[in-house]
Scaffold this motif. Structure first.
Motif, short mmCIF file in Angstrom:
data_model
loop_
_atom_site.label_atom_id
_atom_site.label_comp_id
_atom_site.label_asym_id
_atom_site.label_seq_id
_atom_site.Cartn_x
_atom_site.Cartn_y
_atom_site.Cartn_z
N GLU A 35 0.82 -1.22 0.00
CA GLU A 35 0.00 0.00 0.00
C GLU A 35 0.86 1.28 0.00
O GLU A 35 0.31 2.39 0.00
CB GLU A 35 -0.92 0.01 1.22
N VAL A 37 2.28 3.90 -1.59
CA VAL A 37 2.13 4.54 -2.90
C VAL A 37 3.42 5.25 -3.34
O VAL A 37 3.82 5.16 -4.50
CB VAL A 37 0.95 5.54 -2.86
N TRP A 64 -1.91 3.22 -8.37
CA TRP A 64 -3.26 3.70 -8.70
C TRP A 64 -4.34 2.91 -7.96
O TRP A 64 -5.38 3.46 -7.59
CB TRP A 64 -3.46 3.57 -10.20
N ASP A 67 -4.42 4.73 -4.82
CA ASP A 67 -4.47 6.19 -4.91
C ASP A 67 -4.98 6.60 -6.29
O ASP A 67 -4.24 7.21 -7.08
CB ASP A 67 -3.05 6.74 -4.65
N GLY A 70 -4.72 10.42 -7.16
CA GLY A 70 -3.49 11.13 -6.83
C GLY A 70 -2.79 11.67 -8.07
O GLY A 70 -2.51 10.91 -9.00
N THR A 73 0.45 9.79 -8.88
CA THR A 73 0.15 8.46 -9.40
C THR A 73 -0.28 8.53 -10.86
O THR A 73 0.19 7.75 -11.71
CB THR A 73 -0.96 7.80 -8.56
#
Length: 284
Positions: A35, A37, A64, A67, A70, A73
């Motif tokens: 997790e 990111v 992705w 996130d 984001g 991302t």
């Protein structure tokens, strides 16, 4: 486990061009913390630096998953997709990133790069006209704008834009490389039609096809050599014709060695014209 020091170390490795070391450093982090990111972002960057766009896209998609909105991302998702020639995906991700962070010039630059890679020069220009006003101090944006202007047949404006980038960052590698590409592209320009052809070739050199990105410097240099070979062949044929006329009218005595030299030079030029004809790498 505190990952901040390791991520900073990965940043340092990437900045020094040691992408493989960075990827090895990041692998256990994303393995234990899928997790994470920010680690996936750096992993995507490392794989792209190593030329592995497929792995870069997998890393971007992993980020992705955790996130999806984001901007960072979406940036790496767009860059990876561009390198694979997946233009719709690249442009959509870049548009979404700009929507999430509309004041970020880096994201607008990514969108323009994705559009140029897809051959959508007009759309890239339209967006860049506004983006350069918002990010006037972001050198990369001026370089991309310059490349888009050249592809649109505006070499003087293109040089001005890249020069602004160099004013902001005199050591900007991309700006210096772009000016060198402009010089190569302009070698065959003698009139308006040849300028249009040079601009079109430059635009095509920025495209990314299903087999990935071509070496744009090599493509433009190939076309310049082909042009030089064609000009040489033309003058050789003219010179041979003149010599034949002079010999037939007995105005002057032409040595047989001169005919032979021109024939050899013409044959060499013809070979070069065929070998370095307009690159088929453009036909995506």
């Amino acid at each position: 486990m505190r990952t901040e020091p390791l991520l900073s170390q990965a940043d340092d490795l990437l900045a020094r061009g040691r992408a493989e070391n960075a990827a090895h450093l990041l692998a256990p982090i994303v393995g234990r913390q899928p997790e994470n990111v920010e680690a996936w972002h750096r992993m995507a960057r490392a794989h792209l630096a190593l030329g592995d766009a497929e792995a870069g896209l997998r890393a971007a998609k992993a980020a992705w998953h955790f996130d999806p909105q984001g901007p960072e991302t979406l940036y790496w998702l767009s860059r990876s997709a561009t390198e694979l020639g997946r233009h719709r995906e690249a442009i959509d991700a870049a548009v979404a990133a700009c929507r999430e962070d509309p004041g970020n010039p880096r994201l607008h630059n990514r969108l323009a790069e994705a559009q140029l890679a897809a051959g959508r020069v007009g759309e890239a220009l339209d967006g860049l006209k506004i983006a350069v006003e918002l990010g006037e101090h972001y050198a990369d944006l001026h370089v991309t704008y310059g490349r888009a202007l050249f592809a649109a047949g505006r070499p003087l404006s293109a040089r001005e834009s890249v020069s602004r980038a160099l004013c902001l960052d005199p050591g900007h590698g991309g700006a210096h490389r772009t000016l060198a590409l402009f010089e190569i592209a302009m070698e065959s320009v003698v009139d308006a039609p040849s300028l249009a052809q040079a601009a079109d070739d430059f635009a095509k050199s920025m495209r990314v096809g299903p087999n990935g990105r071509v070496d744009e410097r090599a493509v433009l240099a190939r076309d310049a050599l082909g042009y030089a070979a064609r000009v040489t062949l033309t003058w050789c044929l003219i010179a041979l014709l003149v010599l034949c006329v002079l010999s037939a009218t007995s105005i002057v005595s032409v040595p047989a060695g001169l005919h032979l030299a021109l024939l050899c030079l013409g044959a060499l030029a013809a070979f070069g014209a065929v070998t370095f004809r307009r690159s088929v790498a453009y036909r995506l």
